[in-house]
Design a protein around this motif. Structure first.
Motif, PDB file in Angstrom:
ATOM      1  N   ARG A 174       0.833  -1.199   0.000  1.00 31.64           N
ATOM      2  CA  ARG A 174       0.000   0.000   0.000  1.00 31.64           C
ATOM      3  C   ARG A 174       0.874   1.259   0.000  1.00 31.64           C
ATOM      4  O   ARG A 174       0.634   2.200  -0.755  1.00 31.64           O
ATOM      5  N   GLU A 175       1.913   1.250   0.830  1.00 37.11           N
ATOM      6  CA  GLU A 175       2.806   2.401   0.878  1.00 37.11           C
ATOM      7  C   GLU A 175       3.558   2.572  -0.436  1.00 37.11           C
ATOM      8  O   GLU A 175       3.730   3.688  -0.923  1.00 37.11           O
ATOM      9  N   GLY A 202       1.347   4.010  -3.071  1.00 35.49           N
ATOM     10  CA  GLY A 202       1.148   5.431  -2.805  1.00 35.49           C
ATOM     11  C   GLY A 202       2.322   6.265  -3.290  1.00 35.49           C
ATOM     12  O   GLY A 202       2.152   7.355  -3.836  1.00 35.49           O
TER      13      GLY A 202
END
Length: 62
Positions: A11-12, A15
């Motif tokens: 997820r990071e 992003g």
């Protein structure tokens, strides 16, 4: 627990990869001949790319 950690890392990373706005901003400032700002944003972009590589390495270790 490992799966949760892997999902958070992914997820990071995703992003960070969505930094297309930064590239557009760099090009816009370069056309306006604001080289100080361009240089600073380019360094930030490179740092972000290195972080993405680190996330890939971390994920493979998990």
């Amino acid at each position: 627990m490992l799966d949760k950690s892997i999902r958070e890392i992914e997820r990071e990373r995703l992003g960070l990869q969505n930094q297309k706005k930064l590239i557009v901003e760099i090009k816009k400032n370069a056309k306006q001949a604001q080289m100080g700002a361009v240089r600073m944003m380019a360094k930030d972009l490179i740092r972000t790319r290195h972080q993405i590589e680190k996330f890939y390495k971390l994920k493979s270790q998990l």
